[in-house]
Design a protein around this motif. Structure first.
Motif, short mmCIF file in Angstrom:
data_model
loop_
_atom_site.label_atom_id
_atom_site.label_comp_id
_atom_site.label_asym_id
_atom_site.label_seq_id
_atom_site.Cartn_x
_atom_site.Cartn_y
_atom_site.Cartn_z
N GLU A 1 0.81 -1.21 0.00
CA GLU A 1 0.00 0.00 0.00
C GLU A 1 0.85 1.27 0.00
OE1 GLU A 1 -2.63 -0.10 3.29
OE2 GLU A 1 -3.45 -2.06 2.82
N GLU A 2 2.13 1.09 0.10
CA GLU A 2 3.02 2.24 0.20
C GLU A 2 3.07 2.99 -1.12
OE1 GLU A 2 7.79 2.66 0.64
OE2 GLU A 2 6.77 1.34 2.03
N SER A 3 2.88 4.29 -1.10
CA SER A 3 2.93 5.09 -2.32
C SER A 3 4.36 5.54 -2.57
CB SER A 3 2.03 6.31 -2.17
OG SER A 3 2.60 7.25 -1.27
N PRO A 4 4.68 5.91 -3.84
CA PRO A 4 6.02 6.43 -4.12
C PRO A 4 6.34 7.65 -3.26
CG PRO A 4 4.88 5.90 -6.17
CD PRO A 4 3.88 5.75 -5.05
N HIS A 5 5.31 8.46 -2.96
CA HIS A 5 5.55 9.64 -2.13
C HIS A 5 5.96 9.23 -0.71
CE1 HIS A 5 5.15 13.66 -0.51
NE2 HIS A 5 4.36 13.18 0.43
N ASP A 6 5.29 8.18 -0.16
CA ASP A 6 5.66 7.70 1.17
C ASP A 6 7.12 7.27 1.20
OD1 ASP A 6 3.14 8.04 2.32
OD2 ASP A 6 2.44 6.10 1.62
N LEU A 7 7.52 6.44 0.24
CA LEU A 7 8.88 5.93 0.22
C LEU A 7 9.88 7.06 0.03
CD1 LEU A 7 10.82 3.57 0.28
CD2 LEU A 7 10.47 3.28 -2.19
N ASP A 8 9.57 7.99 -0.88
CA ASP A 8 10.47 9.12 -1.09
C ASP A 8 10.66 9.91 0.19
OD1 ASP A 8 11.81 11.16 -3.03
OD2 ASP A 8 10.34 12.35 -1.94
N THR A 9 9.57 10.13 0.91
CA THR A 9 9.66 10.90 2.15
C THR A 9 10.46 10.15 3.21
OG1 THR A 9 7.51 11.92 1.69
CG2 THR A 9 8.33 12.06 3.95
N LEU A 10 10.21 8.84 3.34
CA LEU A 10 10.95 8.03 4.32
C LEU A 10 12.44 8.06 4.04
CD1 LEU A 10 8.54 4.97 4.48
CD2 LEU A 10 9.00 6.55 6.37
N LEU A 11 12.82 7.94 2.77
CA LEU A 11 14.24 7.91 2.41
C LEU A 11 14.87 9.29 2.53
CD1 LEU A 11 14.12 5.53 -0.69
CD2 LEU A 11 14.83 4.97 1.64
N ARG A 12 14.15 10.29 2.06
CA ARG A 12 14.70 11.65 2.10
C ARG A 12 14.99 12.08 3.54
NH1 ARG A 12 14.53 15.47 -1.70
NH2 ARG A 12 12.98 14.28 -2.87
N ILE A 13 14.04 11.83 4.44
CA ILE A 13 14.25 12.21 5.83
C ILE A 13 15.40 11.41 6.44
CG2 ILE A 13 13.19 12.29 8.13
CD1 ILE A 13 10.50 12.69 6.76
N ALA A 14 15.50 10.13 6.07
CA ALA A 14 16.59 9.31 6.60
C ALA A 14 17.95 9.87 6.19
CB ALA A 14 16.45 7.87 6.12
N VAL A 15 18.07 10.30 4.94
CA VAL A 15 19.33 10.89 4.48
C VAL A 15 19.60 12.20 5.21
CG1 VAL A 15 20.48 11.96 2.51
CG2 VAL A 15 19.30 9.77 2.22
N GLN A 16 18.58 13.02 5.33
CA GLN A 16 18.76 14.31 6.00
C GLN A 16 19.23 14.13 7.44
OE1 GLN A 16 14.88 15.99 5.38
NE2 GLN A 16 15.38 16.81 3.37
N GLU A 17 18.63 13.20 8.15
CA GLU A 17 19.03 12.98 9.55
C GLU A 17 20.41 12.33 9.63
OE1 GLU A 17 17.51 14.37 11.86
OE2 GLU A 17 15.77 14.97 10.68
N SER A 18 20.74 11.47 8.67
CA SER A 18 22.08 10.86 8.66
C SER A 18 23.16 11.91 8.47
CB SER A 18 22.16 9.82 7.54
OG SER A 18 21.27 8.74 7.77
N LEU A 19 22.88 12.90 7.64
CA LEU A 19 23.87 13.96 7.39
C LEU A 19 23.93 14.98 8.53
CD1 LEU A 19 23.19 14.68 3.60
CD2 LEU A 19 25.07 13.36 4.59
N ALA A 20 22.83 15.12 9.23
CA ALA A 20 22.77 16.16 10.27
C ALA A 20 23.37 15.73 11.59
CB ALA A 20 21.31 16.59 10.49
N GLN A 21 23.43 14.43 11.85
CA GLN A 21 23.84 13.95 13.17
C GLN A 21 24.80 12.77 13.02
OE1 GLN A 21 24.87 13.34 16.39
NE2 GLN A 21 23.06 14.59 16.87
N PRO A 22 26.05 12.90 13.51
CA PRO A 22 27.01 11.80 13.36
C PRO A 22 26.77 10.62 14.28
CG PRO A 22 27.99 13.62 14.58
CD PRO A 22 26.66 14.10 14.11
N ASP A 23 25.95 10.79 15.32
CA ASP A 23 25.66 9.70 16.24
C ASP A 23 24.44 8.93 15.75
OD1 ASP A 23 23.97 8.72 18.78
OD2 ASP A 23 26.10 8.73 19.32
#
Length: 622
Positions: A7-29
């Motif tokens: 049931e996951e839409s492309p928008h859902d997946l894009d948002t999940l991945l985009r936020i994951a990348v943003q948080e990975s870059l913002a915080q080294p821990d």
């Protein structure tokens, strides 16, 4: 889990991945970054998470974030990737729940997130200013993944940015191999579509001499196409023969030979060679592929080639191109122009949560938050449809408050960028961009000064702050080389985001020197003690020279040359060659870093009349 994902839409997946990348870059821990990731997706992906089976939210989020964490190249760390924490069954789970791994995200159930083939490079590159693409250490990246990103951007209409990315990847001096073929073919197509024939020919001719035989064969294949298009059939066949010798198993040669024969009306040979290629391709394991099916069809009836020839109009490179031509709804551009001509005055529609020297996240007030939620229902899902279904323009006309939202302003900027990629005959898209970015920066100033918070930090680490900061950075790029650039750089680096996640401090130092503000340039360098970026080490030398402190400048030069000797040699070289790169290894202090510094800042040294002094000071050190 399978049902939930279905049931996951492309928008859902894009948002999940985009936020994951943003948080990975913002915080080294890892643990802190994952905690922030959970908070963000619970706010932005609430409807998707509600559809998940009970007790699967955290394990799924952890699986996604863990995969993204280890696949995210970090621009602030030499584009290296970080390994996630090991999963030890009896140790506390790295997700931070406090439970043991076996009872939490490392249980015995099925892996909740299939990550094979996952690429997050596109999200990372979105955080890098386009002007910095030439500085990317491409040897750290998978060239096929870079090509994938470029093709994805091309599908989204972002051809100009995709072209710049591939030009950096394939720049002279880069170490190229067979895995660069996709990028090479794609860039050739970009040049062809843009009418940049000289650039395409220069790229092809350069790769005719590349050491890798497979890539060299691809270049000869392209050369055959160019020569055939010019009507030089004899030379075209010689180029084709070279391509065959170098890369005889390249399926693209089947297309090329059949088209060349058909262009010469040698239909009997077309049928014979199509049968040969069909057999060869099938033996190569390409049964059922489009190229094999085409060869079968042509071998049976040469008239089947009409589809190919109609598509290509005699040019092989356009054959089988299912390219999508973006349509613009009548009056759409004029409607946006009218809206931007009548932009409302900047207003403060955000709340701030200051803590210490930092402002905290930009939180929209209830009215603006409701507008942003409504925008999500009318905004485009597919970038290709931005200018076809323009309901969003009517909505903007009826919702003036939307022009105070950084999220919506950034989305409108995306729409304008799509127009620029269409290469319209007038400069309207660029004029619209200038006005929109000027307005966005004015809104940001109003938000900060409206609460008498001007002068405090607006940190990149808060996801909510990034649209505003990205708009400011885009405006800085747009005004590069003008009198507006330096004040905006000061504001970004010295006030809002002194952690400087995007490396703008190097640019600020040299902009200060170019503007005759050497003391300020030196102060910027002093703000980053121990910083070994070339723009700081050598920027300090330039600033001290401009201040007349030549002895101090020589001492700073000795320190800079000790850390980064190749920068000095490359900066002073009369005609340096862009260096080769060792595949997979880009070192701090490498020749590529030196090359980029010279390309960006030699004009500043020259305009400041400092290059002759530098040459003399360098000779005294020998």
């Amino acid at each position: 889990m399978t049902d939930a994902r279905s049931e996951e839409s492309p928008h859902d997946l894009d948002t999940l991945l985009r936020i994951a990348v943003q948080e990975s870059l913002a915080q080294p821990d890892f643990t802190l970054a994952f905690a922030s990731y959970l908070d963000e997706i619970r706010e932005q992906c609430a409807r998707f998470l509600e559809r998940l089976p009970e007790d699967t939210e955290r394990p799924l989020a952890f699986a996604i974030f863990r995969e993204v964490w280890q696949r995210t190249a970090r621009p602030d760390d030499g584009w290296q990737r970080s390994s996630p924490p090991r999963l030890e069954r009896n140790a506390p789970c790295p997700c931070g729940s406090g439970a043991r791994t076996r009872d939490c995200c490392g249980g015995d159930g099925p892996v909740p997130f299939p990550a094979e083939g996952l690429s997050v490079l596109g999200y990372v590159l979105e955080t890098v200013p386009v002007s910095r693409y030439a500085a990317i250490p491409f040897g750290q990246l998978d060239p096929e993944e870079v090509a994938h990103v470029a093709n994805q951007w091309q599908e989204e209409g972002r051809v100009e940015v995709a072209t710049l990315l591939l030009e950096g990847l394939l720049a002279p001096g880069q170490h190229l191999g067979r895995h660069h073929e996709w990028a090479f073919d794609t860039l050739c197509n970009f040049y062809m579509d843009a009418g940049r024939e000289a650039d395409r020919q220069a790229l092809v001719e350069r790769l005719l001499d590349t050491p890798d035989t497979h890539l060299q064969g691809a270049a000869w294949q392209r050369q055959a196409t160019v020569l055939a298009d010019r009507g030089d059939r004899k030379s075209a066949w010689k180029a084709f023969e070279k391509a065959m010798r170098l890369a005889p198993d390249n399926p693209a040669l089947a297309h090329l030979e059949i088209v060349m024969l058909a262009n010469e009306n040698r239909l009997d040979e077309v049928q014979e060679r199509a049968a040969f290629w069909a057999h060869k391709l099938r033996r190569a394991g390409l049964e059922g592929e489009a190229i094999t099916d085409l060869m079968d069809a042509v071998a049976e009836d040469p008239a089947a080639l009409d589809r190919l020839m109609d598509a290509s109009d005699g040019a092989f490179e356009e054959a089988f191109d299912d390219g999508y031509e973006v349509e613009i709804a009548p009056g759409a551009v004029a409607a946006l122009q009218a809206l931007i001509d009548e932009l409302p005055a900047p207003a403060s529609q955000y709340r701030l949560k200051p803590s210490g020297d930092a402002l905290g996240p930009l939180e929209p007030k209830p009215a603006l938050k409701a507008v942003e939620a409504e925008w999500a229902t009318v905004a485009w899902d597919d970038p290709d449809e931005i200018w076809e279904d323009t309901e969003w323009l009517s909505w903007l006309a009826d919702t003036p408050l939307a022009w105070q939202s950084f999220d919506i302003l950034e989305a409108v900027l995306e729409a304008i960028t799509e127009l620029q990629a269409l290469d319209l005959e007038d400069d309207a898209p660029y004029d619209l961009e200038d006005v929109l970015l000027t307005h966005a920066v004015a809104v940001l100033r109003r938000v900060l000064t409206g609460k008498q918070e001007f002068g405090r930090l607006l940190e990149w680490g808060w996801h909510q702050n990034r649209p505003a900061l990205r708009l400011l950075m885009a405006h800085i790029d747009a005004v590069s080389g003008t009198a507006d650039e330096l004040p905006l750089l000061r504001w970004l680096v010295l006030t809002l985001n002194p952690n400087d996640n995007t490396g703008h401090r190097e640019r600020l130092v040299h902009a200060c020197c170019a503007a005759g503000q050497a003391a300020e340039a030196l102060d910027v360098c002093d703000r980053y003690p121990g910083d070994c970026l070339p723009g700081i080490l050598y920027g300090r030398v330039l600033a001290l020279f401009l201040l007349g402190r030549h002895d101090d400048a020589r001492d700073a030069l000795a320190a800079a040359a000790k850390h980064l000797p190749k920068v000095l040699r490359t900066l002073l070289a009369k005609r340096p060659r862009q260096p080769d790169l060792t595949p997979g290894v880009i070192r701090h202090g490498g020749a590529d870093q030196a090359w980029v510094y010279r390309a960006e800042y030699l004009p500043v040294w020259t305009d400041c009349d400092a290059i002759d002094w530098l040459r003399q000071a360098a000779s005294e050190r020998r």
